[in-house]
Design a protein around this motif. Sequence first.
Motif, PDB file in Angstrom:
ATOM      1  N   PRO A 173      25.250 -10.899 -21.654  1.00 50.46           N
ATOM      2  CA  PRO A 173      25.335 -11.971 -22.645  1.00 50.46           C
ATOM      3  C   PRO A 173      26.410 -13.000 -22.317  1.00 50.46           C
ATOM      4  CG  PRO A 173      24.999  -9.866 -23.735  1.00 50.46           C
ATOM      5  CD  PRO A 173      25.209  -9.560 -22.271  1.00 50.46           C
ATOM      6  N   GLU A 174      27.526 -12.550 -21.743  1.00 52.87           N
ATOM      7  CA  GLU A 174      28.588 -13.492 -21.386  1.00 52.87           C
ATOM      8  C   GLU A 174      28.116 -14.475 -20.323  1.00 52.87           C
ATOM      9  OE1 GLU A 174      32.808 -13.319 -19.012  1.00 52.87           O
ATOM     10  OE2 GLU A 174      32.475 -11.839 -20.595  1.00 52.87           O
ATOM     11  N   GLU A 175      27.439 -13.971 -19.286  1.00 53.94           N
ATOM     12  CA  GLU A 175      26.931 -14.852 -18.237  1.00 53.94           C
ATOM     13  C   GLU A 175      25.848 -15.775 -18.789  1.00 53.94           C
ATOM     14  OE1 GLU A 175      26.134 -16.950 -14.897  1.00 53.94           O
ATOM     15  OE2 GLU A 175      27.885 -15.727 -15.418  1.00 53.94           O
ATOM     16  N   ALA A 176      25.032 -15.260 -19.702  1.00 54.32           N
ATOM     17  CA  ALA A 176      24.002 -16.100 -20.311  1.00 54.32           C
ATOM     18  C   ALA A 176      24.636 -17.257 -21.072  1.00 54.32           C
ATOM     19  CB  ALA A 176      23.129 -15.257 -21.247  1.00 54.32           C
ATOM     20  N   ARG A 177      25.723 -16.982 -21.784  1.00 56.72           N
ATOM     21  CA  ARG A 177      26.394 -18.045 -22.530  1.00 56.72           C
ATOM     22  C   ARG A 177      26.998 -19.071 -21.586  1.00 56.72           C
ATOM     23  NH1 ARG A 177      27.921 -13.562 -25.721  1.00 56.72           N
ATOM     24  NH2 ARG A 177      30.006 -13.462 -24.805  1.00 56.72           N
ATOM     25  N   ARG A 178      27.589 -18.595 -20.495  1.00 55.81           N
ATOM     26  CA  ARG A 178      28.153 -19.533 -19.511  1.00 55.81           C
ATOM     27  C   ARG A 178      27.050 -20.410 -18.913  1.00 55.81           C
ATOM     28  NH1 ARG A 178      33.432 -18.241 -18.086  1.00 55.81           N
ATOM     29  NH2 ARG A 178      34.100 -16.087 -18.537  1.00 55.81           N
ATOM     30  N   ALA A 179      25.918 -19.792 -18.588  1.00 56.03           N
ATOM     31  CA  ALA A 179      24.812 -20.552 -17.988  1.00 56.03           C
ATOM     32  C   ALA A 179      24.272 -21.585 -18.971  1.00 56.03           C
ATOM     33  CB  ALA A 179      23.698 -19.591 -17.551  1.00 56.03           C
ATOM     34  N   ASN A 180      24.141 -21.201 -20.240  1.00 53.76           N
ATOM     35  CA  ASN A 180      23.689 -22.149 -21.256  1.00 53.76           C
ATOM     36  C   ASN A 180      24.658 -23.320 -21.399  1.00 53.76           C
ATOM     37  OD1 ASN A 180      21.162 -21.612 -22.729  1.00 53.76           O
ATOM     38  ND2 ASN A 180      22.042 -19.589 -23.084  1.00 53.76           N
ATOM     39  N   LYS A 181      25.939 -23.041 -21.332  1.00 53.53           N
ATOM     40  CA  LYS A 181      26.949 -24.096 -21.450  1.00 53.53           C
ATOM     41  C   LYS A 181      26.838 -25.076 -20.287  1.00 53.53           C
ATOM     42  CE  LYS A 181      31.970 -24.801 -21.717  1.00 53.53           C
ATOM     43  NZ  LYS A 181      32.193 -25.445 -20.413  1.00 53.53           N
ATOM     44  N   ARG A 182      26.709 -24.550 -19.055  1.00 56.36           N
ATOM     45  CA  ARG A 182      26.594 -25.433 -17.895  1.00 56.36           C
ATOM     46  C   ARG A 182      25.329 -26.291 -17.982  1.00 56.36           C
ATOM     47  NH1 ARG A 182      28.432 -20.617 -15.206  1.00 56.36           N
ATOM     48  NH2 ARG A 182      26.288 -20.066 -14.642  1.00 56.36           N
ATOM     49  N   LEU A 183      24.259 -25.659 -18.414  1.00 54.31           N
ATOM     50  CA  LEU A 183      22.993 -26.377 -18.535  1.00 54.31           C
ATOM     51  C   LEU A 183      23.095 -27.485 -19.575  1.00 54.31           C
ATOM     52  CD1 LEU A 183      19.993 -26.606 -17.784  1.00 54.31           C
ATOM     53  CD2 LEU A 183      19.514 -24.894 -19.530  1.00 54.31           C
ATOM     54  N   ARG A 184      23.685 -27.182 -20.716  1.00 56.92           N
ATOM     55  CA  ARG A 184      23.808 -28.172 -21.782  1.00 56.92           C
ATOM     56  C   ARG A 184      24.681 -29.353 -21.342  1.00 56.92           C
ATOM     57  NH1 ARG A 184      25.677 -25.056 -25.027  1.00 56.92           N
ATOM     58  NH2 ARG A 184      27.861 -25.686 -25.049  1.00 56.92           N
ATOM     59  N   GLU A 185      25.749 -29.077 -20.601  1.00 56.61           N
ATOM     60  CA  GLU A 185      26.616 -30.151 -20.121  1.00 56.61           C
ATOM     61  C   GLU A 185      25.874 -31.054 -19.146  1.00 56.61           C
ATOM     62  OE1 GLU A 185      29.851 -27.943 -18.522  1.00 56.61           O
ATOM     63  OE2 GLU A 185      30.934 -27.804 -20.441  1.00 56.61           O
ATOM     64  N   ASP A 186      25.046 -30.458 -18.304  1.00 53.02           N
ATOM     65  CA  ASP A 186      24.271 -31.254 -17.353  1.00 53.02           C
ATOM     66  C   ASP A 186      23.254 -32.122 -18.092  1.00 53.02           C
ATOM     67  OD1 ASP A 186      23.342 -31.698 -14.436  1.00 53.02           O
ATOM     68  OD2 ASP A 186      21.502 -31.130 -15.471  1.00 53.02           O
ATOM     69  N   MET A 187      22.607 -31.558 -19.104  1.00 54.01           N
ATOM     70  CA  MET A 187      21.628 -32.322 -19.871  1.00 54.01           C
ATOM     71  C   MET A 187      22.297 -33.473 -20.609  1.00 54.01           C
ATOM     72  SD  MET A 187      19.510 -29.007 -21.267  1.00 54.01           S
ATOM     73  CE  MET A 187      18.381 -29.875 -22.336  1.00 54.01           C
ATOM     74  N   ARG A 188      23.489 -33.221 -21.143  1.00 53.96           N
ATOM     75  CA  ARG A 188      24.200 -34.281 -21.856  1.00 53.96           C
ATOM     76  C   ARG A 188      24.586 -35.407 -20.906  1.00 53.96           C
ATOM     77  NH1 ARG A 188      28.439 -31.592 -23.600  1.00 53.96           N
ATOM     78  NH2 ARG A 188      27.460 -30.943 -25.545  1.00 53.96           N
ATOM     79  N   ALA A 189      25.005 -35.056 -19.698  1.00 55.65           N
ATOM     80  CA  ALA A 189      25.398 -36.074 -18.727  1.00 55.65           C
ATOM     81  C   ALA A 189      24.228 -36.985 -18.363  1.00 55.65           C
ATOM     82  CB  ALA A 189      25.968 -35.407 -17.474  1.00 55.65           C
ATOM     83  N   ARG A 190      23.015 -36.453 -18.416  1.00 50.42           N
ATOM     84  CA  ARG A 190      21.823 -37.234 -18.088  1.00 50.42           C
ATOM     85  C   ARG A 190      21.198 -37.869 -19.331  1.00 50.42           C
ATOM     86  NH1 ARG A 190      19.054 -34.946 -13.428  1.00 50.42           N
ATOM     87  NH2 ARG A 190      20.202 -33.225 -12.505  1.00 50.42           N
ATOM     88  N   HIS A 191      21.785 -37.662 -20.515  1.00 53.20           N
ATOM     89  CA  HIS A 191      21.168 -38.044 -21.789  1.00 53.20           C
ATOM     90  C   HIS A 191      19.816 -37.352 -21.941  1.00 53.20           C
ATOM     91  CE1 HIS A 191      24.406 -40.723 -22.570  1.00 53.20           C
ATOM     92  NE2 HIS A 191      24.098 -41.572 -21.597  1.00 53.20           N
TER      93      HIS A 191
END
Length: 517
Positions: A173-191
Amino acid sequence: MSSIIQTAATTASRTPATASRTPVTASRTPVTASGAEAGNEQPAGADALSIGQKVRHYRRRKKLTLDELGRRVDRAASQISTIENGKREPSLSMLAALAKALDTTTDALLDPEPVDERSALELELERAQSSPLYTSLQLPQVRAKSLPQDALEAIVGLQRQLSQLVRRRAATPEEARRANKRLREDMRARHNYFASLELTAAELLDVIDYDDGPLRQAQAARLAEHLGFSLHYVSDLPKSTRSVTDTKNKRLYLSNQDLAEHDPRSYLLTALASHILGHQPPHDYGEFLSQRVEANYLSAALLLPESAAVPFLTEAKKNRRISLEELRDFFGVSYETAAHRFTNLATEHLSLPVHFMKVHSSGTIHKAYSNDGLPFPTDPLGAIEGQYGCKRFTSRQVFTVSDRFSPYFQYTDTPKGTYWCTARVLPGAGDFSVSLGVPFQHVRWFDGRETTKRSQSRCPDPSCCREAPDELEEKWADASWPSARMHASLLAALPPGVFPGVDTTEVYEFLERRAGE
């Protein structure tokens, strides 16, 4: 026919899932959610190890010693040995000299494909021993070429198993949360807008003669046919899957039991999207997430094409009547798909910052996206998924409304400003709501802005909705013992396997049953 569609058609003819696939467009920038693989990773092209192995192979075939080859290229035997051991990569001029001396070509020396099974095992062992995983174990280096065949096979096999165990252990679960965070940051950077995927969708739509309006089921089926797949709707699809693709026989299996509850186009297009984009079996949970985002994005871009959706939304903004319900109804998609697609296009084409949430009736956030500053709750790792959304948010207030047929609108005052949102409890899955909203200064473009419903959120301040009033805390803190209702997955690691949550044994048994049809 464009290069993208030609590549897609070529990809459709490839067979095993592990075969090398060419992505639809080489310039496509992938969603970046995963970090480096825990184990050893095979490079895509030639590296110093594979070049050295090829030099050794052709030298032995010519029955030359290191000294003899060295004299032919004007180098010391020790330098040739360094090249063969992969400790030094030859320059292009040296590579050409070696190829000439060995009566071969530079292309042959640069070919990353091992010359035989033994060479492949030696190369895999050498790369494994160069990996961070092997280095961390502080084990001695083994000379691969001196090992007997059975020992070489055993060591390589153990290394493969160790790498798989490490990757599975990382899927917590910890790695899943980290992966979700990285993914969300990338999506935000691209709008949340992926231009290359939009281009891919547009070229695919051209192939099936899409003009305007909703994508018809027949057009979706025609796309599958164009890519070389036959469609099979069956009643015994493995319960852990939405679709199963037999890449060897080019068959795509979908459930005929989902037709009444789910949009049949969506599952079909998502399955095709992974194939079109050349997805390989994911190495870790982060890559699994990024592939899902790419496949879902491409599917939505086909269901609500940019060429039709942008003019539709632009006109709605001009009339100050943007409505997710109307977007959903015009293109014949689910409310959730319409909301997702709106986040793709809103900032890029309408200059509107937005936020999106999918929330369980218990209050836990399952999906979230924002580039408008809405203060989401986060854990110490910065992850949103799995946290409780504020009870004052529209996404939770909608569960208290008895009218499930009319759209729900609400203004929410937060420490970051006032936001307007619209939300729906998903039909047929009443445990989830989907909400989408914008900052107050942009609400003038939306249908539902006239609502008088308003709430106030102080989250992430715990006193907003996390902490009980003092009088209740004092009375009941030492006199209560609740039994929690929670999913078992919250207490365990993510399901192991290449595709988390998928029972691969069931998938293989299903394909075996269907193979003879």
